[in-house]
Design an enzyme around this catalytic site. Structure first.
Site, PDB file in Angstrom:
ATOM      1  N   GLU A 335       2.361  -3.584   1.920  1.00  9.93           N
ATOM      2  CA  GLU A 335       3.533  -3.977   1.417  1.00  9.93           C
ATOM      3  C   GLU A 335       2.945  -5.066   0.346  1.00  9.93           C
ATOM      4  OE1 GLU A 335       7.028  -4.471   5.084  1.00  9.93           O
ATOM      5  OE2 GLU A 335       5.303  -5.228   5.009  1.00  9.93           O
TER       6      GLU A 335
HETATM    7  C1  TNX Z   1       6.315  -4.573   8.202  1.00 11.65           C
HETATM    8  S1  TNX Z   1       4.023  -2.570   9.208  1.00 11.65           S
HETATM    9  C2  TNX Z   1       4.956  -4.868   8.112  1.00 11.65           C
HETATM   10  C3  TNX Z   1       4.846  -6.158   8.714  1.00 11.65           C
HETATM   11  C4  TNX Z   1       6.425  -6.699   9.865  1.00 11.65           C
HETATM   12  C5  TNX Z   1       6.573  -5.483  10.036  1.00 11.65           C
HETATM   13  C6  TNX Z   1       8.235  -6.219  11.013  1.00 11.65           C
HETATM   14  C7  TNX Z   1       3.477  -3.427   8.064  1.00 11.65           C
HETATM   15  C8  TNX Z   1       1.863  -2.548   8.101  1.00 11.65           C
HETATM   16  N1  TNX Z   1       3.452  -4.253   8.069  1.00 11.65           N
HETATM   17  O1  TNX Z   1       4.391  -7.301   8.137  1.00 11.65           O
HETATM   18  O2  TNX Z   1       5.770  -7.772  10.275  1.00 11.65           O
HETATM   19  O3  TNX Z   1       7.385  -4.541   8.771  1.00 11.65           O
HETATM   20  O4  TNX Z   1       8.620  -5.048  12.444  1.00 11.65           O
END
Ligand code: TNX
Length: 521
Positions: A335
């Site tokens: 992300e």
């Molecule tokens: C996505 S999963 C994220 C996290 C969040 C999560 C919440 C991932 C690699 N990144 O930063 O905490 O969703 O479900």
């Protein structure tokens, strides 16, 4: 004509009757048992029942074949004491074991691999053998599941262990969970309690998500403000916290004693607001960010063009390498929405080089498969099967954490008081009824190193919350990672789960009572 019996014959019959009476009184009462009916989780590879019983009582001792196994013998004795109140004596005995003992021994048997074991339970003794101590450790976990759970009600014994043979080894080499200690901090004692639980299900990796926008949780001596400033808060504005390097080493040791390896994650280049708030220099504009206690994602980025960024990463990875956590280092990479793609690729490739230069194998979230990969990296699939397929083209192995199946922070249903639901609602049956080798076309067993079950903690504040999100889903997930795929069915598992639940009750674990399961009264 009346036949007279001779005196010697009468004496012989008398002695025989006495002997039968003696045996009838003193032989253990053989109630029929069924080892195959024991609610083992994860289910062993094979269980053959022989319908007799081993009586665990105050005469039972533990013998270990050599001094290397003494520690495991003592562990087992402690666990038996916690479960039954008995206090078995542990002795080293190289040759054949005595009667009424539990014998731990290392015996080469190629078929059982690195982590497998054989547990042979006979009325006279229990023999647990394996190629390596880790196999003995797993066999102990299985054996303990034939006894009452620790913390249960007092019971005078003897404790009946059903006889038979268990042969067991894991399906996947990597069986992990992830705990996000950045959104909400979890103390050393809380993490240790979680480690104790994980060991019962033969989990062998604990990935700690140590940094995120809301907190930096590991002491880095060359950059002290990371924890002084970056570790001071958490989601919701609470006081946060961090692990000193000594505490982190203690966690590594504690986990290692339970055959669990810690995988440290420093999430980069996004999810870095806590670092950007601690050091102005890490920002492209040279201005420190405010601390953040909300739950948005995707707004922060380390400054890719600045050289100091790589000095920073090198210092962090080096200091963590000095703590000797194990072979893996997770560089994050998820992300990174405020890092342009060319910068993202440049950053991840350079950081991967740094991680490797400190002797680690690099793991990255699936977005990092957009970089130049080789078969030395590991990619963790959480959202994108396309990225993961790209990785396997280079021979890169996968850790499977599909959010729709394995995310322990997803709500069970729309009424669950904790958790999120952006990926799915995951009921207990949905967490169990899937297989990592058939979920995505183009990704098969040969591409998969193992599975990992992440708990993100935006809504999870303490150990009781953690337990509620983790249990009972972790039990089924651990089974997918350990047990053979053949014959797995929810219909069979759900009864076994119900039978296993008193173990959670006895340990005071706060689990979710799913309507999908017929819970014991
Ligand atoms: C996505 S999963 C994220 C996290 C969040 C999560 C919440 C991932 C690699 N990144 O930063 O905490 O969703 O479900």
């Amino acid at each position: 004509m009346k036949k007279k019996f001779s005196k010697p014959l009468i004496t012989t019959i008398g002695i025989a009757l006495l002997a039968i009476g003696f045996v009838a009184c003193y032989a253990p009462q053989e109630e029929p048992t069924d080892l195959a009916a024991t609610a083992f989780i994860p289910k062993p590879m094979s269980v053959t029942a022989t319908a007799k019983s081993f009586h665990l009582n105050d005469k039972t001792g533990i013998e270990v074949q050599n001094a290397e196994l003494e520690k495991l013998g003592n562990d087992l004795a402690g666990k038996i004491k916690a479960a039954t109140g008995l206090d078995p004596v542990v002795q080293v005995k190289e040759e054949s074991p005595s009667y009424r003992t539990i014998y731990l021994s290392l015996q080469p048997e190629a078929e059982l691999g690195e982590e497998g074991y054989q547990l042979t339970i006979e009325p006279e003794r229990i023999v647990l053998s394996a190629n390596r101590p880790v196999g003995i450790y797993y066999g102990i976990q299985t054996l303990l599941q034939t006894l009452p759970a620790p913390g249960g009600p007092a019971h005078p014994g003897p404790f009946i262990v059903p006889t038979g043979t268990i042969r067991d080894m894991p399906r996947f080499a990597y069986r992990g969970v992830m705990l996000d200690v950045a959104r909400h901090f979890f103390s050393v004692d809380e993490v240790k309690q979680y480690i104790d639980y994980l060991a019962e299900q033969k989990i062998n990796y604990l990935h700690l998500h140590l940094t995120d926008d809301q907190g930096w949780r590991i002491e880095i001596k060359s950059w002290p403000d990371l924890t002084k400033i970056g570790g001071s808060l958490e989601v919701g504005g609470g006081p946060g916290g961090f692990y000193t390097q000594e505490e982190f080493k203690d966690l590594i040791r504690y986990a290692g004693d339970r055959f669990i390896t810690i995988v440290p994650e420093i999430d980069m280049p996004g999810h870095t607001n806590a670092a950007l708030a601690s050091y102005a220099d890490l920002n492209c504009d040279g201005k420190a960010r405010e601390l953040y206690t909300g739950t948005e994602v995707g707004f922060s980025s380390l400054c890719v063009p600045k050289e100091i960024t790589y000095q920073f990463v090198d210092d962090v990875v080096r200091e963590i390498a000095d703590l000797k956590p194990g072979p893996y280092f997770h560089l994050g990479g998820d992300e990174s929405h405020s890092t342009g793609l060319p910068d993202f690729i440049k950053f991840v490739e350079r950081v991967r080089g740094i991680v490797r230069s400190h002797g680690f194998i690099d793991i990255g979230w699936d977005e990092t498969a957009q970089t130049a990969l080789d078969d030395q990296s590991i990619i963790q699939l959480w959202a994108s099967a396309d990225f993961a397929r790209k990785a396997v083209e280079h021979g890169t192995k996968l850790i499977m954490s599909p959010a729709t199946k394995t995310y322990l922070d997803m709500q069970y249903d729309s009424l669950t008081p904790l958790g999120l639901h952006w990926a799915a609602y995951i009921e207990v049956d949905q967490a169990y009824e899937w297989d990592p080798t058939t979920l995505f076309p183009g990704i098969g067993a040969e591409n998969i190193l193992g599975l990992e079950f992440p708990l993100w903690t935006e809504t999870v504040t303490d150990l009781k919350d953690l337990e509620f999100m983790v249990y009972p889903r972790l039990l089924g997930l651990s089974e997918i990672s350990w047990s053979p795929k053949e014959g797995r069915s929810w219909a069979e598992y759900k009864d076994r789960l119900a039978s296993y639940i008193p173990r959670l009750d006895a340990q005071g674990i706060n689990y979710y009572k799913s309507p999908k399961v017929d819970w014991p009264e």
